[in-house]
Design an enzyme around this catalytic site. Structure first.
Site, PDB file in Angstrom:
ATOM      1  CD  GLU A   1     -17.926  15.584  -8.789  1.00 21.83           C
ATOM      2  OE1 GLU A   1     -17.558  15.784  -9.961  1.00 21.83           O
ATOM      3  OE2 GLU A   1     -17.155  15.131  -7.904  1.00 21.83           O
TER       4      GLU A   1
ATOM      5  CD  GLU B   1     -16.334  13.456 -13.356  1.00 22.12           C
ATOM      6  OE1 GLU B   1     -17.027  12.452 -13.120  1.00 22.12           O
ATOM      7  OE2 GLU B   1     -16.808  14.611 -13.420  1.00 22.12           O
TER       8      GLU B   1
END
Length: 259
Positions: free
Chosen positions: A135, A115
């Site tokens: 995640e 990210e």
């Protein structure tokens, strides 16, 4: 003596930031996030800095994302770093910084590390790097931009990355448009610096406006057109626009003022 978690280097009009937690695969703990935020604020406030290069130390990872040990222990940023943490959040959001950022993915980037690259404007990646959003494997989701990935790549691919947590290689990331260049690992930083220097040679006010509008257009073309209407007169009436034209006529390099 402990090493700083973020190393900074000034090189001409560039600020080069190196995440310096190689023993933890440059995982993001509160201290590192605050340090990155402070470095971004300093770059934004210094008119002589026209581009930032972000990389990681070590050859194991660019960044492995959130430091899960620190997260599990409830780690928090040091008092007084609220502005820095907000600046880091703007960067992770992808459109909040006023200075262009070039990512130099020297190795694998997953979770928040991936990210971070999504927050960069252009990315040079090692041919050995892998990218992913694992995640869900830890009962989390990629709230730093990963769950919004369908604004940049096909929906089916964005869903696959978020729901399986599997990685893709650098060539696949290039094919999807997530990175701009794929090079041997030992060339990543040099290529990223060269790209940043090419960006920094251009008019800073024009860069700021173009970056803002292009990013907005990826998500909301109506908003992008509004920004274009606001920025066009500002840019075309600027001292830099006049200097750019004059420098072209006089066959010399322009001297930008950022206004």
């Amino acid at each position: 003596m402990d090493q700083p978690v973020l190393l900074t280097e000034r090189r001409g009009h560039l600020s080069i930031l190196r995440m310096n937690r190689p023993e933890a695969r440059n995982a993001l703990n509160p201290e590192l996030m605050a340090a990155m935020g402070r470095a971004i604020l300093e770059a934004e406030e210094d008119p002589e800095i026209r581009c930032v290069v972000l990389t990681g130390n070590g050859d194991r990872a660019f960044c492995a994302g959130m430091d899960l040990r620190s997260f599990a222990e409830g780690g928090k940023a040091a008092p007084g770093s609220e502005d820095a943490v907000k600046a880091f959040g703007r960067f992770m959001g992808g459109s909040g910084t006023t200075v262009p950022i070039v990512g130099a993915a020297n190795a694998t980037a997953v979770a928040g590390g991936f990210e971070l690259l999504l927050g960069c404007d252009v990315v040079v990646a090692s041919e050995a790097a892998k990218f992913g959003l694992p995640e869900a494997k830890r009962g989390l989701m990629a709230v730093g931009g990963g769950v919004l990935l369908a604004s940049r790549i096909p929906l089916a691919v964005a869903l696959e990355l978020n729901l399986t947590g599997d990685t893709i290689d650098a060539q696949r990331a290039y094919e999807l448009g997530l990175v701009n260049r794929v090079v041997p690992a030992d060339q990543v930083l040099d290529q990223a610096v060269a790209l940043a220097e090419a960006i920094a040679a251009n008019g800073p006010l024009a860069l700021q406006g173009a970056r803002l509008i292009v990013r907005a257009g990826a998500e909301d073309m109506g908003r992008a057109r509004q920004l274009l209407a606001e920025w066009q007169p500002r840019i075309f009436r600027s001292a830099d626009a006049k200097e750019g034209a004059l420098a072209f006529v006089e066959r010399r390099e322009p001297v930008w003022r950022g206004e």
